[in-house]
Design a protein around this motif. Structure first.
Motif, PDB file in Angstrom:
ATOM      1  N   ALA A 138       0.784  -1.083   0.007  1.00 49.38           N
ATOM      2  CA  ALA A 138       0.204   0.048  -0.052  1.00 49.38           C
ATOM      3  C   ALA A 138       0.838   1.151  -0.044  1.00 49.38           C
ATOM      4  CB  ALA A 138      -0.966  -0.008   1.141  1.00 49.38           C
ATOM      5  N   ILE A 139       2.084   1.155   0.614  1.00 48.17           N
ATOM      6  CA  ILE A 139       2.854   2.304   0.633  1.00 48.17           C
ATOM      7  C   ILE A 139       3.606   2.464  -0.909  1.00 48.17           C
ATOM      8  CG2 ILE A 139       5.352   3.152   1.293  1.00 48.17           C
ATOM      9  CD1 ILE A 139       4.526   1.858   4.051  1.00 48.17           C
ATOM     10  N   LEU A 140       4.046   1.348  -1.551  1.00 50.25           N
ATOM     11  CA  LEU A 140       4.354   1.505  -2.738  1.00 50.25           C
ATOM     12  C   LEU A 140       3.473   1.755  -3.971  1.00 50.25           C
ATOM     13  CD1 LEU A 140       6.750  -1.510  -3.515  1.00 50.25           C
ATOM     14  CD2 LEU A 140       7.617   0.920  -3.251  1.00 50.25           C
ATOM     15  N   MET A 141       2.162   1.403  -3.560  1.00 47.94           N
ATOM     16  CA  MET A 141       1.024   1.551  -4.639  1.00 47.94           C
ATOM     17  C   MET A 141      -0.174   1.983  -3.840  1.00 47.94           C
ATOM     18  SD  MET A 141       1.591  -2.237  -6.698  1.00 47.94           S
ATOM     19  CE  MET A 141       2.141  -2.903  -5.080  1.00 47.94           C
ATOM     20  N   PRO A 142      -0.199   3.374  -3.428  1.00 49.27           N
ATOM     21  CA  PRO A 142      -1.328   3.889  -2.666  1.00 49.27           C
ATOM     22  C   PRO A 142      -2.425   3.851  -3.587  1.00 49.27           C
ATOM     23  CG  PRO A 142       0.481   5.236  -2.542  1.00 49.27           C
ATOM     24  CD  PRO A 142       0.925   4.201  -3.440  1.00 49.27           C
ATOM     25  N   GLN A 143      -3.885   3.815  -3.079  1.00 55.08           N
ATOM     26  CA  GLN A 143      -4.831   3.591  -3.941  1.00 55.08           C
ATOM     27  C   GLN A 143      -5.074   5.001  -4.825  1.00 55.08           C
ATOM     28  OE1 GLN A 143      -8.348   2.687  -2.078  1.00 55.08           O
ATOM     29  NE2 GLN A 143      -9.591   2.792  -4.084  1.00 55.08           N
ATOM     30  N   LYS A 144      -4.755   6.278  -4.551  1.00 55.76           N
ATOM     31  CA  LYS A 144      -4.734   7.256  -5.287  1.00 55.76           C
ATOM     32  C   LYS A 144      -3.874   7.051  -6.776  1.00 55.76           C
ATOM     33  CE  LYS A 144      -6.038  10.808  -2.138  1.00 55.76           C
ATOM     34  NZ  LYS A 144      -5.706  12.072  -1.556  1.00 55.76           N
ATOM     35  N   LYS A 145      -2.634   6.651  -6.406  1.00 59.34           N
ATOM     36  CA  LYS A 145      -1.564   6.326  -7.523  1.00 59.34           C
ATOM     37  C   LYS A 145      -2.117   5.248  -8.387  1.00 59.34           C
ATOM     38  CE  LYS A 145       2.746   8.154  -5.611  1.00 59.34           C
ATOM     39  NZ  LYS A 145       3.983   7.751  -5.299  1.00 59.34           N
ATOM     40  N   ILE A 146      -2.802   4.241  -7.566  1.00 61.08           N
ATOM     41  CA  ILE A 146      -3.156   3.137  -8.666  1.00 61.08           C
ATOM     42  C   ILE A 146      -4.596   3.535  -9.587  1.00 61.08           C
ATOM     43  CG2 ILE A 146      -4.743   1.111  -8.596  1.00 61.08           C
ATOM     44  CD1 ILE A 146      -1.839   0.296  -8.180  1.00 61.08           C
ATOM     45  N   ASP A 147      -5.466   4.482  -8.938  1.00 61.41           N
ATOM     46  CA  ASP A 147      -6.648   4.960  -9.565  1.00 61.41           C
ATOM     47  C   ASP A 147      -5.984   5.825 -10.657  1.00 61.41           C
ATOM     48  OD1 ASP A 147      -8.292   3.968  -7.661  1.00 61.41           O
ATOM     49  OD2 ASP A 147      -8.522   5.536  -6.799  1.00 61.41           O
ATOM     50  N   ILE A 148      -4.769   6.729 -10.596  1.00 62.26           N
ATOM     51  CA  ILE A 148      -4.383   7.391 -11.490  1.00 62.26           C
ATOM     52  C   ILE A 148      -3.848   6.831 -12.736  1.00 62.26           C
ATOM     53  CG2 ILE A 148      -2.421   9.145 -12.076  1.00 62.26           C
ATOM     54  CD1 ILE A 148      -2.974  10.195  -9.416  1.00 62.26           C
TER      55      ILE A 148
END
Length: 239
Positions: free
Chosen positions: A163-173
């Motif tokens: 979750a630190i490497l791939m936060p939800q906001k970054k995944i959404d983007i």
């Protein structure tokens, strides 16, 4: 506090620390978490490399207090001193020809060890005293393997590290950028051309491995698992 909430709070604080107060402004492109700076500058961890195992099974470890790690190879024991707040990664990550190939694995291992330190810092003083003399080796566990507190700690560190490497906001983007927000279809480990390309671009953008990305995307609802019998890729050419 749930792991997703911990990750969100930590990454928000780090982004302000590293990028400035405007870090929360919506970004149009996905960017990799600068995990080395997160570990060293934000958490204050000392990161170094050493040969950790004879078979390559140990990727990294971290210490909460001064201790030591012992490795035995061909009957010979070797002791590596560990300092509090130190992360030790396996030497294979920086071997010539391996730096690029193992980049995603190294980044995840470091994120995993950072997660151990964050979770340890949230424990009660009594629990800290109980566990501070131990180092936390990087190991992988499935839910079926969870039998002890140590297993549970490893699972938590895996989830928080991801979750630190791939936060939800970054995944959404990233999913808007590379997949137009659609759900990727996984046919028992196989993706059609378009989904495979989207997954590859996401991994390159966020600096993660395909296996780590698939687990995270599935967790966030961006992967739909289907039987291989339904696989059909009109762009795939059979020779």
């Amino acid at each position: 506090m749930q792991i997703e909430e911990i990750a969100s709070a930590v990454t928000k604080d780090f982004n302000e620390f590293f990028f400035g107060k405007d870090a929360d402004n919506e970004r149009s492109t996905a960017q990799a978490t600068p995990i080395d700076q997160f570990a060293k500058d934000y958490l204050g961890l000392s990161v170094s490399f050493a040969h950790l195992s004879s078979d390559g099974s140990l990727c990294g470890l971290t210490a909460y207090a001064d201790t030591e790690y012992t490795i035995e190879e061909q009957g010979v024991k070797r002791t590596i001193p560990l300092k509090a707040n130190q992360v030790l990664l396996d030497m294979s990550f920086i071997q010539p020809g391996q730096v690029h190939a193992l980049c995603g694995k190294r980044r995840f291992t470091l994120a995993h060890e950072c997660a151990h330190q964050i979770l340890f810092g949230m424990e009660s003083d009594n629990d800290k005293r109980t566990h501070e003399s131990k180092y936390a080796p990087r190991a992988a566990y499935s839910l079926r393997d969870l039998k002890t507190r140590e297993d549970w700690n490893e699972w938590q560190a895996n989830v928080l590290g991801a979750a630190i490497l791939m936060p939800q906001k970054k995944i959404d983007i990233a999913m808007r950028q590379f997949a137009r927000g659609r759900v990727l279809k996984n046919y028992e480990g196989r993706f059609n051309y378009n989904d495979r390309l989207s997954l590859t671009l996401l991994c390159q953008s966020l600096g993660v491995s395909k296996s780590a990305a698939i687990i995270r995307l599935r967790q966030l609802g961006y992967i739909e698992d289907r039987p291989f019998a339904e696989y059909d890729d009109p762009l795939e050419v059979w020779l």
